[in-house]
Design an enzyme around this catalytic site. Structure first.
Site, PDB file in Angstrom:
ATOM      1  N   CYS A  92      24.294   7.335   3.510  1.00  0.00           N
ATOM      2  CA  CYS A  92      23.830   8.280   2.483  1.00  0.00           C
ATOM      3  C   CYS A  92      23.887   7.708   1.070  1.00  0.00           C
ATOM      4  O   CYS A  92      23.292   8.274   0.145  1.00  0.00           O
ATOM      5  CB  CYS A  92      24.646   9.563   2.543  1.00  0.00           C
ATOM      6  SG  CYS A  92      24.546  10.413   4.129  1.00  0.00           S
ATOM      7  N   HIS A 358      18.676  16.839   1.744  1.00  0.00           N
ATOM      8  CA  HIS A 358      19.302  15.513   1.616  1.00  0.00           C
ATOM      9  C   HIS A 358      18.480  14.490   2.396  1.00  0.00           C
ATOM     10  O   HIS A 358      18.764  14.224   3.562  1.00  0.00           O
ATOM     11  CB  HIS A 358      20.730  15.622   2.148  1.00  0.00           C
ATOM     12  CG  HIS A 358      21.521  14.355   2.186  1.00  0.00           C
ATOM     13  ND1 HIS A 358      21.231  13.227   1.436  1.00  0.00           N
ATOM     14  CD2 HIS A 358      22.643  14.035   2.909  1.00  0.00           C
ATOM     15  CE1 HIS A 358      22.123  12.291   1.693  1.00  0.00           C
ATOM     16  NE2 HIS A 358      22.982  12.755   2.581  1.00  0.00           N
ATOM     17  N   CYS A 388      29.286  10.648  -0.991  1.00  0.00           N
ATOM     18  CA  CYS A 388      30.024  10.135   0.164  1.00  0.00           C
ATOM     19  C   CYS A 388      29.016   9.477   1.097  1.00  0.00           C
ATOM     20  O   CYS A 388      27.807   9.670   0.967  1.00  0.00           O
ATOM     21  CB  CYS A 388      30.761  11.255   0.884  1.00  0.00           C
ATOM     22  SG  CYS A 388      29.716  12.591   1.501  1.00  0.00           S
TER      23      CYS A 388
END
Length: 402
Positions: A92, A358, A388
């Site tokens: 990510c 996301h 994160c």
């Protein structure tokens, strides 16, 4: 002497729902990038022969997103044939890692103009479809105590004493802020996606649910309870025996949405900017990476941010705006506690991934653009962007308006 790295532009597509019924499902990853690359040239009268590299994050770099799309996309977008490209995967954190890599290249004097960002078409290339030892090899899973991220998020909530009301309340705030930002036209870095005939396919963030209430959030079932009870709770509790069970508080409504999207950031030196008549919008002050314990996995934003602040000689009070990716509601809530922030007053002020989605490899670059737009709108100076990442990692970047 270190060369400063400046941001000349930052743009993104809208986020489309990551389903076959989503507006961007019929638009391939390379077409999403082509839209942005064409817009980047037009907005900046950019001579692409001067671009020394394209660095793109992608978390599932297979099929139509594989094959080094960072080289193929600029060729397909009719950029100069000399422009190379590299595809990177830091889960990510990939999109922001790409921007940081570009900045490091410039600061080292090994490049003067780099395009960075990310891409993820989650409706067309399914999350996790690339496999990997930590998902498929039982020996590896046992040794590193891998659990799905939703279990990690629920573990964080349990350890922090975060209740369902806490995470739902944060999710509602995200939706409310995103709805206000949309209504007021705050997402100025967003570029509409069009088809070959120029018809607009999507010009807004499709995932947002402005009619969300605490009642609708409260009606949702815990998303990770069954998989936890089947296997993964026990694995997590072996690592964290200080709790006797895991409270499953995360749902589809207080976790990040699965979406399609892409983002690009134009990074370069002041001298190259003068040569090409590019106006710097911000400089990249510092960037940091950390590794954290992999079972809990999602606690990297605070230590990464602390590292970036230390590198910059700053404190959290020196930061005007913060973008902390809302992978799950517990992530920014824990981040705020660790950083000594009493409220979310300057955190994710236009909503986040819970409301907007996301798009894994693109999110970090998107958040940077959102932060920069909001700094300019509010006439503020500094922003911190942090995420994160899978496997137990964290990333942070500090930018300052010029």
């Amino acid at each position: 002497m270190t060369t400063e790295a400046y941001i000349f532009d930052a743009i993104r597509t809208p986020r489309g729902r990551g389903k076959e019924t989503g507006a961007l499902h019929m638009t391939s990853a390379i077409d999403l990038l082509t839209e942005l690359m064409t817009a980047l040239v037009g907005r900046n009268d950019l001579d692409t022969s001067q671009v020394e590299d394209v660095i793109l994050g992608c978390v599932t770099p297979i099929a139509e997103q594989g094959g080094n799309i960072a080289r193929i996309a600029p060729l397909y977008a009719d950029w100069h044939v000399d422009v190379p490209g590299i595809q990177v995967n830091r889960f990510c954190a990939s999109g922001l890692s790409a921007v940081n890599d570009a900045a490091m290249r410039v600061r080292a004097g090994w490049g003067d103009l780099v395009v960075a960002g990310g891409i993820e078409s989650m409706s067309r290339v399914k999350m996790g479809s690339d496999g990997g030892a930590w998902m498929t090899d039982k020996t590896v899973i046992e040794k590193v105590a891998f659990v799905p991220q939703g279990i990690s998020a629920d573990l964080i909530a349990t350890l922090e004493g975060l209740t369902r009301a806490d995470v739902d309340g944060f999710a509602l705030l995200s939706q409310q802020r995103a709805a206000e930002a949309e209504a007021c036209g705050y997402f100025t870095s967003r570029i509409a996606v069009q088809d070959a005939d120029g018809t607009i396919i999507l010009d807004r963030d499709e995932y947002a649910r402005p009619d969300t209430t605490l009642e609708t959030l409260g009606a949702l079932r815990p998303a990770f309870q069954q998989m936890g009870e089947n296997l993964f709770d026990a694995m997590a509790l072996r690592k964290y025996p200080q709790v006797d069970h895991i409270e499953h508080v995360h749902t589809a409504g207080n976790s990040s949405g699965i979406v399609d999207g892409a983002a690009l950031v134009l990074v370069g030196s002041a001298e190259k900017g003068r040569q090409l008549n590019l106006t710097p919008r911000a400089r990249i002050v510092s960037a940091a990476l950390v590794g954290t314990e992999p079972t809990i996995m999602l606690i990297g934003p605070a230590p990464a941010s602390q590292k970036a602040l230390q590198m910059a000689g700053m404190k959290i009070d020196d930061i005007d705006l913060i973008e902390c990716n809302e992978a799950f509601a517990a992530v920014p809530l824990r981040f705020m506690r660790e950083m000594g922030l009493d409220s979310a007053e300057k955190v994710n002020v236009n909503g986040g991934a819970i409301a907007l989605g996301h798009p894994l490899g693109a999110t970090g670059a998107m958040l940077l653009g959102t932060a920069l737009d909001e700094l300019e709108r509010r006439d503020k100076e500094t922003a911190l962007i942090t995420l994160c990442a899978g496997g137990g990692m964290g990333i942070a970047t500090i930018i300052e308006r010029v």
